[in-house]
Design a protein around this motif. Structure first.
Motif, short mmCIF file in Angstrom:
data_model
loop_
_atom_site.label_atom_id
_atom_site.label_comp_id
_atom_site.label_asym_id
_atom_site.label_seq_id
_atom_site.Cartn_x
_atom_site.Cartn_y
_atom_site.Cartn_z
N GLY A 78 92.14 34.31 -18.44
CA GLY A 78 92.71 35.21 -17.69
C GLY A 78 92.15 36.50 -17.90
N PRO A 87 97.21 34.23 -10.55
CA PRO A 87 98.41 33.29 -10.71
C PRO A 87 98.85 32.66 -9.32
CG PRO A 87 99.10 35.61 -11.21
CD PRO A 87 97.62 35.61 -11.22
N CYS A 111 101.77 35.92 -15.11
CA CYS A 111 102.31 34.45 -14.90
C CYS A 111 103.87 34.39 -14.76
CB CYS A 111 101.76 33.60 -15.95
SG CYS A 111 99.92 33.09 -15.99
N ILE A 116 105.22 30.98 -13.33
CA ILE A 116 103.92 30.06 -14.26
C ILE A 116 104.55 30.25 -15.73
CG2 ILE A 116 101.71 29.71 -15.04
CD1 ILE A 116 100.78 30.68 -12.02
N PRO A 118 102.76 30.48 -19.09
CA PRO A 118 101.68 30.47 -20.05
C PRO A 118 102.14 30.32 -21.44
CG PRO A 118 102.38 32.88 -19.66
CD PRO A 118 103.54 31.76 -19.07
#
Length: 207
Positions: A78, A87, A111, A116, A118
């Motif tokens: 990223g 994301p 994220c 999300i 990580p």
């Protein structure tokens, strides 16, 4: 934002270093402010030829990884520009968890703000999970956020660390707006007091 508690899904192996946000979502797709539809162009330059034909060797073009919910990848995932579309594209494709030895800071924060998870693990553990993911028979991984563990196909569990505040946000599906709305009553009370104490702030400047 959808809550994240436990996730069992196929992990796709992407053992590449320094995957930047332009690789994740090319710049020509940044004109939209919609969070949907970007999964179709996730890793576009790796997934497709210039005429739109799928590149069969790319992992997300192969079964069972077309339906992956987890990505196992390399250091500094990223990096590059701070585009939040990265994301968005991963989430729209179906990726809810990314495992890597390290992440770029802004991407890492984005994220969590988009649901999300990580997970940063030592390189040796990421190599083990990459090997699991490269075999379709062992590619399924279970991520348990409350317990902060991942269970491999062979039953072994690996522990991971996550910031308590970010963990709470994921477990409860709280993005920045939702966090603010938790204080809606206090905000309304403040506005009511201000209307009484400083009414000119609430009066239109146009006569």
């Amino acid at each position: 934002m959808d809550k994240f508690t436990t996730l069992t899904g196929v992990a796709a192996p992407l053992p590449m270093l320094n995957v930047d946000t332009d690789m994740i979502i090319p710049k020509q797709h940044l004109k939209t402010i919609k969070r949907t539809g970007l999964g179709a162009v996730l890793f576009e330059e790796l997934r497709f030829t210039l005429d739109g034909t799928e590149i069969p060797d790319f992992v997300l073009n192969r079964s069972p990884y077309r339906d992956a919910h987890i990505l196992v990848t390399g250091d500094n995932f990223g990096c590059g520009s701070s585009r939040e579309h990265a994301p968005w594209a991963l989430l729209d494709f179906g990726i809810r968890c990314i495992v890597a030895p390290s992440f770029a800071d802004i991407f890492f924060n984005n994220c969590f703000k988009n649901g999300i998870l990580p997970i940063a693990l030592p390189a040796a553990q990421v190599e083990v999970l990459t090997a699991d993911a490269q075999n379709p028979d062992t590619a399924t991984l279970t991520v348990d956020l409350p317990a902060q563990t991942m269970r491999r196909a062979n039953g072994e569990t690996l522990a991971f660390e996550v910031d308590a505040f970010r963990k709470n946000c994921l477990l409860n599906g709280l993005d920045d707006i939702s966090l603010t709305l938790q204080h809606e009553a206090a905000i309304a009370a403040f506005e009511q007091r201000q209307r009484q104490q400083k009414p000119w702030l609430w009066t239109s400047a146009i006569a």
